[in-house]
Design an enzyme around this catalytic site. Structure first.
Site, PDB file in Angstrom:
ATOM      1  N   ARG A  17       0.805  -1.225   0.000  1.00  0.00           N
ATOM      2  CA  ARG A  17       0.000   0.000   0.000  1.00  0.00           C
ATOM      3  C   ARG A  17       0.841   1.280   0.000  1.00  0.00           C
ATOM      4  NH1 ARG A  17      -3.842  -0.786   4.850  1.00  0.00           N
ATOM      5  NH2 ARG A  17      -2.524  -2.570   5.354  1.00  0.00           N
ATOM      6  N   ASN A 380      38.708  41.115   5.534  1.00  0.00           N
ATOM      7  CA  ASN A 380      37.476  41.615   4.965  1.00  0.00           C
ATOM      8  C   ASN A 380      37.406  41.192   3.498  1.00  0.00           C
ATOM      9  OD1 ASN A 380      35.513  43.394   3.673  1.00  0.00           O
ATOM     10  ND2 ASN A 380      35.435  44.367   5.685  1.00  0.00           N
TER      11      ASN A 380
END
Ligand code: UD1
Ligand code: CA
Length: 486
Positions: A17, A380
């Site tokens: 199922r 940075n």
């Protein structure tokens, strides 16, 4: 100490199922294949031996179990053709030959069963009797009914298909979970016959034998806890219950969950107190999150270690990475495997990292790809920076040392090193190492052509948008083709 425990997990069924190419017990509840739940319970209960009876896709199911628990943590008995639950246990019986103690029978498709209920079951069986779990579903259809005598003692289990009309009206059902003396159960298996409506060997017939020769006791559980998963609707139901249970456990441990229904959590995920989890968050695999974090909406984290006080803004995806304390990520940052961030790192929107380390306090706040990079502290990384780590043949490494400043729209063509404190000017394509403290700049020198713009405007009869556009005739496909040919 109670008697030693062995566990037999029945999981040979296909699960028709489910309408699936995959064995039923491989379908996932709270992110994990269903088969993992009974195996985890058996281990938690201190079971000395765990045998899974497998049939359909036995190799795949075994691999899934070993993937989670390691090789050798379970034994497998193959039931090539499924002739019933009794037949299934028969296949495992030789593996339990030397076991002297209690045998616990679990199902691979009953994921919501709790340790507390099984502990009650085992304690009951410790008296040398057969204990089984019963429940009272809204509709008993399809289940075996628990038949009791006038004294209220269980005499047998009768399957729906074998029920008399009176038996069919019994509301108490068999969950199919048993615990009893191993010797008794294994010896009783020899006496099973397929003398029933389905022509199968029913494990439930052992209950009738125990009623004659030992004693039978029942433990009542909630229908929810013993529900079997037979189709995708039941799968979704079990998934929801399991996820809510996991969310509730976190909340009781001091985690704020903004929308428990929409937290997708796998068992085994660890979250520290005072961390807040937003709606739609998914935490998978071996993920551990520290204290005081904010994980916002839609964030997906798999197999990561995240420190404390980390803020992950909406829709970030993190996999196989390590994030240090006080980091800020996102929104929409993508940390791919091998990313290691030291504390206080900031990665902003549309930043992708892979096999990359960033040192303490380094920042890449916008639109960057950082792959195969070793980035120091206090660096940075400007908007639009790309590590060009792949030349079509091999991957190469980019090194950016402490305190360097990478200007916006920079390409770092690896292998390349930017030295300590160096500055790379915006728009630079770095192809050679930049010495510490140096400036690297590759863009052509800017020129200014005096009066050029004014001359152009004069030639065009005004500024670009100043003149009203003449109405153009409607374009037709034929017209367009005609123009192209000119
Ligand atoms: C069984 C019980 C029934 C109980 C129900 C609870 C029997 C005869 N009946 O029903 O009383 O109410 O469970 O769900 O035991 N399996 C195998 N090999 C087989 C058959 C089954 O491994 O040959 C496994 C299935 O994969 C599943 C579990 O055993 O995990 C139960 O099988 P299922 O067919 O769902 O149960 P029933 O026999 O219908
Ligand atoms: Ca079933």
């Amino acid at each position: 100490m109670s008697a030693p425990l062995a566990t037999c997990i029945l999981a040979a069924g296909l699960g028709t199922r489910m309408k699936s190419a995959h064995a039923k017990v491989l379908h996932r509840v709270a992110g994990r294949p269903m088969i993992e739940y009974p195996v985890a319970l058996a281990h938690a209960l201190g079971s000395e031996q765990v045998v899974c009876v497998l049939g359909h896709q036995a190799a795949e199911v075994q691999a899934a179990v070993e993937d989670r628990f390691g090789k050798g943590q379970i034994a497998v008995a193959i039931q090539a053709e499924q002739h019933g639950t009794g037949h299934a246990v028969q296949q495992a019986a030789p593996l339990f030959e030397d076991h002297r103690g209690l045998l616990l029978v679990l199902y691979g498709d009953v994921p919501l069963l709790t340790e507390a209920t099984l502990t009650r079951l085992i304690d009951t069986a410790s008296a040398g009797i057969l204990a089984l779990i019963t429940f009272e579903p809204e509709s008993p259809r399809g289940y075996g009914r628990v038949v009791r005598n006038e004294a209220g003692k269980v005499t047998r289990i009768v399957e729906e298909k074998d029920c008399s009309d009176a038996e069919r009206r019994i509301g108490e059902c068999n969950a199919g979970i048993y615990c009893g003396p191993s010797r008794f159960i294994l010896e009783s298996l020899h006496a099973l016959t397929p003398d029933n409506a389905q022509g199968e060997l029913y494990l439930t017939d052992v209950v009738e034998m125990a009623a004659h020769e030992l004693a039978v006791a029942t433990i009542l559980a909630s229908a929810e806890e013993v529900m079997g998963v037979n189709d995708r609707v039941e799968l979704a139901r079990a998934d929801r219950v399991m996820r809510l249970r996991l969310a509730e456990r976190l909340m009781r441990d001091g985690v704020t969950v903004r929308d428990p229904e929409r937290l997708y959590l796998e068992p085994g995920v660890v979250v520290g107190r005072d961390t807040e989890l937003g709606p739609g968050v998914e935490l998978r695999g071996r993920t551990a999150i520290g204290e005081g974090c904010r994980i916002e909406a839609g964030v997906v984290i798999s197999d990561c270690t995240v420190g404390s006080r980390v803020h992950v803004k909406p829709y970030c995806v993190l996999g196989e990475s390590v994030v240090g304390d006080d980091a800020h990520l996102g929104p929409v940052a993508h940390l791919r495997p091998g990313t290691v961030l030291d504390r206080e790192v900031h990665l902003g929107n549309f930043v992708e990292t892979k096999k990359t380390r960033l040192g303490r306090g380094s920042k890449a706040n916008h639109l960057s790809y950082l792959g195969d990079a070793e980035i120091g502290a206090g660096v940075n990384v400007g908007c639009g920076t790309i590590t060009c780590n792949y030349d079509g043949y091999t991957k190469s490494k980019t090194v950016i040392e402490d305190g360097a400043f990478i200007g916006s729209d920079t390409q770092l063509v690896a292998p390349v090193t930017v030295g300590k404190g160096a500055v790379v000017a915006a728009g630079t394509t770095v192809t050679e190492d930049v010495p510490a403290g140096a400036l690297a700049l590759t863009r052509p020198k800017q020129i200014a052509v005096a009066g050029w713009a004014e001359r152009k405007r004069a030639r065009m009869g005004g500024a670009p948008e100043s003149k009203p556009k003449p109405k153009k005739p409607r374009k037709t496909a034929a017209g367009r083709r005609g123009r192209r040919r000119k």
